[in-house]
Design an enzyme around this catalytic site. Structure first.
Site, mmCIF file in Angstrom:
data_model
loop_
_atom_site.group_PDB
_atom_site.id
_atom_site.type_symbol
_atom_site.label_atom_id
_atom_site.label_comp_id
_atom_site.label_asym_id
_atom_site.label_seq_id
_atom_site.Cartn_x
_atom_site.Cartn_y
_atom_site.Cartn_z
ATOM 1 N N PHE A 69 50.812 62.799 62.684
ATOM 2 C CA PHE A 69 50.675 63.339 63.600
ATOM 3 C C PHE A 69 49.723 62.209 64.619
ATOM 4 O O PHE A 69 49.315 62.365 65.806
ATOM 5 C CB PHE A 69 50.379 64.697 63.943
ATOM 6 C CG PHE A 69 51.809 65.511 64.424
ATOM 7 C CD1 PHE A 69 52.815 65.026 63.834
ATOM 8 C CD2 PHE A 69 51.723 66.736 64.789
ATOM 9 C CE1 PHE A 69 54.185 65.707 64.059
ATOM 10 C CE2 PHE A 69 52.628 67.494 65.091
ATOM 11 C CZ PHE A 69 53.772 67.156 64.637
ATOM 12 N N ARG A 70 48.672 61.490 63.656
ATOM 13 C CA ARG A 70 47.870 60.729 64.128
ATOM 14 C C ARG A 70 46.389 61.193 64.820
ATOM 15 O O ARG A 70 45.842 60.579 65.597
ATOM 16 C CB ARG A 70 48.206 59.499 64.972
ATOM 17 C CG ARG A 70 49.541 58.783 64.322
ATOM 18 C CD ARG A 70 49.249 58.102 63.378
ATOM 19 N NE ARG A 70 50.243 57.036 62.617
ATOM 20 C CZ ARG A 70 50.746 57.020 61.396
ATOM 21 N NH1 ARG A 70 49.763 57.219 60.442
ATOM 22 N NH2 ARG A 70 51.458 56.205 60.950
ATOM 23 N N ASN A 100 45.778 61.767 56.926
ATOM 24 C CA ASN A 100 45.027 60.642 57.165
ATOM 25 C C ASN A 100 44.954 60.509 58.322
ATOM 26 O O ASN A 100 45.297 59.324 58.976
ATOM 27 C CB ASN A 100 45.826 59.405 56.308
ATOM 28 C CG ASN A 100 47.301 59.243 56.816
ATOM 29 O OD1 ASN A 100 47.851 60.385 57.406
ATOM 30 N ND2 ASN A 100 47.842 58.448 56.551
ATOM 31 N N ASP A 177 48.425 61.687 51.218
ATOM 32 C CA ASP A 177 49.601 60.610 51.480
ATOM 33 C C ASP A 177 48.865 59.580 52.361
ATOM 34 O O ASP A 177 48.105 59.508 52.973
ATOM 35 C CB ASP A 177 50.536 61.547 52.522
ATOM 36 C CG ASP A 177 51.721 60.393 52.981
ATOM 37 O OD1 ASP A 177 52.252 60.535 52.061
ATOM 38 O OD2 ASP A 177 51.906 59.795 53.896
ATOM 39 N N HIS A 252 58.912 60.994 49.930
ATOM 40 C CA HIS A 252 59.846 60.052 49.904
ATOM 41 C C HIS A 252 60.276 59.131 48.807
ATOM 42 O O HIS A 252 60.092 58.150 48.675
ATOM 43 C CB HIS A 252 59.123 59.018 51.160
ATOM 44 C CG HIS A 252 57.720 58.812 50.833
ATOM 45 N ND1 HIS A 252 57.087 58.585 49.860
ATOM 46 C CD2 HIS A 252 56.925 58.924 51.887
ATOM 47 C CE1 HIS A 252 55.834 57.996 50.025
ATOM 48 N NE2 HIS A 252 55.544 58.695 51.349
ATOM 49 N N ASP A 327 58.787 61.744 57.448
ATOM 50 C CA ASP A 327 57.721 60.830 57.191
ATOM 51 C C ASP A 327 57.470 59.863 58.518
ATOM 52 O O ASP A 327 57.317 58.652 58.598
ATOM 53 C CB ASP A 327 57.861 59.885 55.977
ATOM 54 C CG ASP A 327 56.699 58.955 55.674
ATOM 55 O OD1 ASP A 327 55.436 59.251 56.323
ATOM 56 O OD2 ASP A 327 56.788 57.833 54.918
HETATM 57 ZN ZN LIG Z 1 53.645 59.444 54.764
#
Ligand SMILES: [Zn+2]
Length: 449
Positions: A69-70, A100, A177, A252, A327
């Site tokens: 979602f940044r 992240n 991640d 993934h 993702d």
């Molecule tokens: Zn990811």
């Protein structure tokens, strides 16, 4: 408030039949399908709202175990609000967002603050993933995993879930991640702590050790050494998870060899699960090349070859793959041109999977529902959602399985317009999304009621 949803094809992991659903506020009160006696006199039930499907399909809303979602930190790429609107447009009401961000979500307090900000928007149910190491630097454990935190959180008994839950409710998954924890001992320690909190650990699987390095040094192409990287890292995550007694969830998965390792671990009875993305199921390296291998077609792990893609589909069919996760990785076009990896995926996920998997006869719509709703719900221990059953949360999505549409990223709710499916014709369209009984997204379907 009582809502009647009638004349729908109702599809979840165990139902596929014409029927009706009654919601009482945020809960599914009753479900019946054609042939069953209607247990209520609708006229006397005091229905406040009727949504007539006219034969459209009603499914449990989707649950995404893996999205970026940044937020906080990268509003030019995405914000909580834009990502949540994109989720709803794609039929998702529950999302795990990766840690992240800037700052990294590496404490329970940071996760709780993000959860509170999301709750205030009243759009989706967001669960922040907790990083394994402080600032994702890979040098020391995140403070959520300190011994003190474990003692403190173990005092939080989650009565609502009906069993003692040693961690806070707003964290359902841990993940570093974007990369692996490179140090074996530190990774294992994080896995031990996560196991104590009964939290699954989602593993990115890109630490390929000397084997991948050798291939890289020998001048092997990216498609070869990145494949070795994923295969070796998957093996490592499974091994360390086994040694730590943790549940390892492989994010993934993209190569047939990595999938074979997961399948073997499951056959040995190990606590392992995995997810696959819509883009790895639908696209290959030739699509990456036409999008621009170093720009708009770039993603981690990379799009693989047709043999891998077929192996992933077979993994869904035989149950080796547990869930589909997006993702979702929004970027600005400038970032994509400079090679930032990932695709904006929330708004095309269902249609891409429906087109490729159901449209081509690989899976039934019920099975797709399982992979997108109830399976991730169970992995995340969210037992109150993921199916259309009395007593569960009324998180639902109305889809038109007959609709064919062209992906126009200008219409995305996400700020990330970097879709791998841009311009493609896809079948199956999400028309309306309900979260806890409220209509939170409506593509104009409601206007026709
Ligand atoms: Zn990811």
């Amino acid at each position: 408030m009582k809502t009647l949803l009638q004349n729908f094809r109702i599809v979840d992991a165990s139902i596929d039949a014409i029927g009706a659903v009654i919601l009482h506020d945020e809960i599914i009160r009753d479900v019946w399908v054609k042939g069953e006696a209607i247990r209520y006199d609708i006229g006397r039930m005091g229905i406040d709202r009727v949504i007539d499907g006219g034969g459209l399909t009603l499914m449990p809303a989707f649950i995404d175990m893996h999205a970026h979602f940044r937020d906080p930190g990268f509003p030019e790429k995405e914000t909580l609000e834009s990502a949540s609107l994109a989720a709803l447009a794609g039929g998702y009401t529950t999302v795990i967002c990766m840690a992240n961000t800037k700052p990294v979500i590496d404490t329970f307090e940071a996760a709780q603050a993000l959860k509170h900000r999301s709750n205030a928007l009243r759009l989706i149910d967001l669960y922040p993933a907790l990083a394994l190491t402080r600032s994702m630097a890979g040098t020391e454990l995140a403070s959520g995993f300190s011994a003190l935190d474990l003692i403190r959180t173990s005092a939080l008994k989650d009565i609502a879930l009906g069993f003692s839950w040693p961690g806070p409710r707003y964290v359902r998954l841990c993940s570093e991640d974007g990369k692996d924890v490179a140090d074996d001992a530190l990774f294992k320690e994080a896995l031990v702590r996560a196991a104590a909190l009964r939290l699954p650990v989602s593993c990115h699987c890109d630490a390929g050790g000397h084997e991948a390095l050798q291939a890289w040094e020998a001048g092997q192409p990216y498609s070869i050494w990145s494949r070795i990287e994923e295969n070796v890292a998957t093996e490592r995550a499974i091994r360390l998870g086994r040694e730590a007694g943790a549940h390892v969830h492989i994010a993934h998965v993209s190569t047939k060899e990595a999938l074979a390792r997961i399948r073997a671990a499951k056959a040995r009875g190990e606590s392992v699960s995995c997810e696959v993305t819509p883009h790895h199921l639908c696209l290959t390296e030739s699509d990456a090349a036409s999008l621009g291998s170093e720009s708009y077609g770039r993603v981690n792990p990379p799009l693989r070859n047709e043999e891998d893609r077929q192996a992933l589909i077979a993994g869904l069919v035989d149950g080796s793959i547990d869930a589909i996760a997006t993702d979702h990785a929004p970027h600005t076009s400038g970032d994509k041109e400079h090679g930032s990896p990932g695709f904006s995926g929330l708004e095309t996920s269902f249609a891409a999977c429906f087109t490729e998997l159901v449209g081509k006869g690989h899976l039934s719509l019920s099975r797709l529902s399982a992979l997108m709703s109830v399976a991730p719900a169970r992995l995340l221990r969210l037992f109150d959602r993921g199916a259309i059953e009395p007593g569960l949360l009324a998180d639902l999505v109305v889809v038109d399985t007959e609709a064919v549409w062209h992906v126009d990223t200008a219409l995305f709710r996400s700020r990330g317009k970097n879709s791998a499916f841009s311009g493609r014709a896809l079948s199956g369209k999400t028309l309306m999304t309900l979260h806890a009984g409220s209509v939170v997204f409506d593509r104009g379907f409601g206007a026709k009621l």
